[in-house]
Design a protein around this motif. Structure first.
Motif, mmCIF file in Angstrom:
data_model
loop_
_atom_site.group_PDB
_atom_site.id
_atom_site.type_symbol
_atom_site.label_atom_id
_atom_site.label_comp_id
_atom_site.label_asym_id
_atom_site.label_seq_id
_atom_site.Cartn_x
_atom_site.Cartn_y
_atom_site.Cartn_z
ATOM 1 N N GLY A 1 2.898 9.506 25.808
ATOM 2 C CA GLY A 1 2.288 10.392 26.414
ATOM 3 C C GLY A 1 1.892 10.084 28.037
ATOM 4 N N MET A 2 1.420 10.903 28.444
ATOM 5 C CA MET A 2 0.973 10.631 30.152
ATOM 6 C C MET A 2 0.030 9.507 30.095
ATOM 7 N N TRP A 3 -1.034 9.624 29.373
ATOM 8 C CA TRP A 3 -2.261 8.601 29.523
ATOM 9 C C TRP A 3 -1.528 7.263 28.764
ATOM 10 N N SER A 4 -1.067 7.430 27.437
ATOM 11 C CA SER A 4 -0.952 6.206 26.785
ATOM 12 C C SER A 4 0.252 5.485 27.637
ATOM 13 N N GLY A 5 1.157 6.189 28.394
ATOM 14 C CA GLY A 5 2.211 5.667 29.088
ATOM 15 C C GLY A 5 1.634 5.054 30.232
ATOM 16 N N LEU A 6 0.472 5.333 30.963
ATOM 17 C CA LEU A 6 0.112 4.669 32.111
ATOM 18 C C LEU A 6 -0.731 3.423 31.750
ATOM 19 N N ALA A 7 -1.270 3.518 30.183
ATOM 20 C CA ALA A 7 -1.825 2.575 29.638
ATOM 21 C C ALA A 7 -0.963 1.297 29.654
ATOM 22 N N VAL A 8 0.412 1.612 28.936
ATOM 23 C CA VAL A 8 1.167 0.590 28.787
ATOM 24 C C VAL A 8 1.767 -0.168 30.317
ATOM 25 N N THR A 9 1.810 0.715 31.284
ATOM 26 C CA THR A 9 2.009 0.054 32.598
ATOM 27 C C THR A 9 0.901 -0.901 32.874
ATOM 28 N N ALA A 10 -0.504 -0.260 32.665
ATOM 29 C CA ALA A 10 -1.579 -0.956 32.903
ATOM 30 C C ALA A 10 -1.574 -2.302 32.182
ATOM 31 N N ALA A 11 -1.128 -2.086 31.073
ATOM 32 C CA ALA A 11 -0.995 -3.507 30.145
ATOM 33 C C ALA A 11 0.096 -4.600 30.709
ATOM 34 N N TRP A 12 1.220 -3.984 31.536
ATOM 35 C CA TRP A 12 1.863 -4.814 31.976
ATOM 36 C C TRP A 12 1.346 -5.404 33.356
ATOM 37 N N ALA A 13 0.705 -4.797 34.120
ATOM 38 C CA ALA A 13 0.045 -5.123 35.155
ATOM 39 C C ALA A 13 -1.138 -6.154 34.889
ATOM 40 N N ALA A 14 -1.843 -5.905 33.876
ATOM 41 C CA ALA A 14 -3.021 -6.782 33.345
ATOM 42 C C ALA A 14 -2.293 -8.374 33.143
ATOM 43 N N ALA A 15 -1.169 -8.054 32.440
ATOM 44 C CA ALA A 15 -0.486 -9.402 31.994
ATOM 45 C C ALA A 15 -0.086 -10.144 33.084
ATOM 46 N N ALA A 16 0.555 -9.408 34.008
ATOM 47 C CA ALA A 16 1.049 -10.136 35.134
ATOM 48 C C ALA A 16 -0.034 -10.693 36.143
#
Lengths: 239, 307
Positions: A211-226
């Motif tokens: 969904g929109m928030w879980s999607g942003l959370a996934v992107t946030a996880a990518w950013a956090a990993a980077a």
């Protein structure tokens, strides 16, 4: 790295913001985000009639291109540190590397968030099909947050690769070709790509896994990993 | 007192040992010349002081504390490592303002430093338009920005014009006279001889010498006196009678080792031999240095004398 007592954070952040403000090409990349995003959105909406199917995404179609400007900005700001011994000057002034890298990431994120929000509002206003107030807000906030997360991901990658060319060489194909090649495939791992997941917020409806928030959370996880990988690299290396 | 203390400092770059068990104190109030051939580990040593490279073992402290623990490092140590380190698209003034901002140093100080290094008229030009000499001056301005107690400069006279070289010589002397610790690396002997009071010599990462410069030279090169006369034969006999070793260089010139100008002058005067020229030829740092590095292979353990 233990410092007792630690260097205060705000002056370091101030210095990093000042670094961005004093290089014209950084400002140009940052300022390009708005016209590129709005411009491509308007052109795309004029070009085909399918915009009525997803009026929200139609208004934010240009984000695909605006994010390139964001990534270029973040990459340029970080990779400038890895040229000609610049990092030595930086770390001689701020020996606490984690603190420095946090300031660098924040100095990139803050202006991108601001520009992203303004861009989001502008896209909403320029939409071919009128958006509801809720969609306007969702689009503007989503655009700001999404672009900020992509910038942070680029900060992390650039710190790991220590090269602007290598970073752009990795991220731009990833953002442009991979998404286009994978196209409408969904329900697969492709949904968890940072751009696919994060852009759900800019679609009227979601047919994917997030969904929109879980999607942003996934992107946030990518950013956090980077960022985490970047922190490890900055911390461990000989400058 | 902000001395720089190296204790058993070692740094390996892969299989190569760049700095080998360096134990040394660089003291304030004098200019310490840091010599060694390219690749001897000078730059690595300076990076280790600033915490930019991690030592393999051992420690280095500034005023008793490791660099990373300094709350306001630029007020303790100012360093010039690479002249090209400033971003080309930024102006010199902005480069200094950014560094100043990290320590809440007012921007006014950046202007003062530009003034001091002679870049004030071009301070608002982008660094990419600068010559190497101008970049060196900017690097020195950056090093002095925090009014540091210790100054580390890596090859500061690189790219400077003759006027700049004279300027930096005076600057280094003044910084030392103000009681600061001044460590200046170089591979240029003539340059170093002009400003250094004390010498630290590194060879293949090991400490080869840590002595006052005059002592370093005198211990390795015998001073000579150059003398020219209208009566070379008479002078030659006179020198031989006094037991001096002299080399006839033709044209009435003699080069005499192991004597002072005063001795020769008095001696010739008493014998009524007219002198046209009488000058001391002190051993040069270059000769002493080559003597040391030539015999470097003989050093099986780090050889150090504390001054």
């Amino acid at each position: 790295m233990r410092t007792t007592p630690p260097m205060p954070f705000l002056p370091v952040l101030h210095a990093e913001l000042l670094k961005i403000r004093t290089v014209r090409s950084h400002l140009v990349a940052l300022c390009a985000v708005l016209p590129v995003t709005v411009g491509f959105s308007v052109l795309a909406a004029r070009g085909d009639g399918s915009s009525a199917e997803d009026p929200l995404f139609s208004a934010f179609f240009g984000v695909t291109f605006g994010q390139i400007a964001v990534v270029a900005f973040a990459t340029a700001v970080v990779s400038a540190e890895f040229r000609d011994g610049a990092l030595r000057v930086t770390l001689a002034a701020v020996p606490c590397r984690v603190r420095w890298f946090a300031a660098k990431a924040l100095a990139v994120a803050l202006p991108v968030l601001l520009v992203g929000l303004v861009t989001g509002v502008a896209c909403g206003c320029a939409a071919a099909h009128p958006l509801s107030a809720g969609e306007q807000v969702r689009g503007a906030v989503g655009c700001g947050v999404y672009l900020t997360l992509m910038a942070l991901a680029a900060v992390g990658v650039a710190a790991v690769l220590r090269s602007g060319v290598a970073t752009l060489g990795l991220l731009i194909p990833l953002l442009l070709s991979v998404s286009f090649v994978i196209g409408d495939m969904s329900g697969t791992l492709a949904d968890a790509l940072p751009d696919r997941a994060g852009q759900v917020v800019l679609h009227s409806g979601s047919d994917g896994a997030f969904g929109m928030w879980s999607g942003l959370a996934v992107t946030a996880a990518w950013a956090a990993a980077a960022l985490l990988a970047g922190t490890g690299r900055v911390r461990g290396c000989d400058a | 007192m902000t001395g720089i203390d190296f204790h058993d400092l070692t740094k390996d770059h892969g299989p190569r040992r760049a700095v080998d068990r360096l134990t040394l104190t660089v003291r304030p109030g004098r200019v310490t010349g840091f010599l060694g051939p390219n690749g001897a580990g000078k730059s690595t040593t300076l990076r280790l002081v600033l915490g930019l490279d991690r030592p393999t073992s051992g420690t280095v402290t500034v005023g008793g504390r490791s660099y990373a623990r300094l709350r306001e490092p630029l007020r303790h140590v100012g360093a010039l490592l690479d002249a090209g380190a400033a971003h080309g698209a930024r102006t010199a003034r902005d480069h200094l303002r950014v560094l100043a901002a990290t320590h809440r140093i007012p921007a006014r100080r950046a202007d003062e430093m530009l003034e001091q290094v002679g870049l004030a008229p071009v301070g608002r030009r982008r660094v990419r338009t600068y010559s190497l000499g101008m970049r060196q001056r900017l690097g020195i301005a950056a090093a002095l920005l925090g009014d540091p107690a210790a100054v580390l400069l890596d090859e500061p006279s690189n790219g400077l014009d003759p006027e700049g070289i004279v300027w930096i010589r005076g600057l280094l002397r003044r910084l030392a006279a103000e009681g600061r610790t001044v460590l200046v690396s170089s591979h240029l002997m003539h340059e170093t001889a002009e400003f250094a009071d004390h010498l630290v010599v590194l060879g293949r990462g090991r400490l080869l010498a840590d002595t006052p410069m005059r002592e370093f030279v005198d211990a390795r090169v015998r001073p000579r006196v150059r003398v020219r006369t209208t009566e070379p034969a008479a002078l030659g006999r006179l020198l031989a009678r006094h037991g001096h070793t002299a080399a006839d260089q033709g044209g009435g010139r003699w080069s005499v080792s192991g004597v002072r100008v005063d001795d020769i002058g008095r001696m010739a005067g008493a014998a009524g031999i007219p002198l046209l020229e009488l000058a001391p030829e002190n051993g040069t740092l270059e000769e002493a240095y080559l003597d040391l590095t030539g015999s470097e292979a003989e050093f099986t353990t780090p050889h150090a004398q504390e001054a």
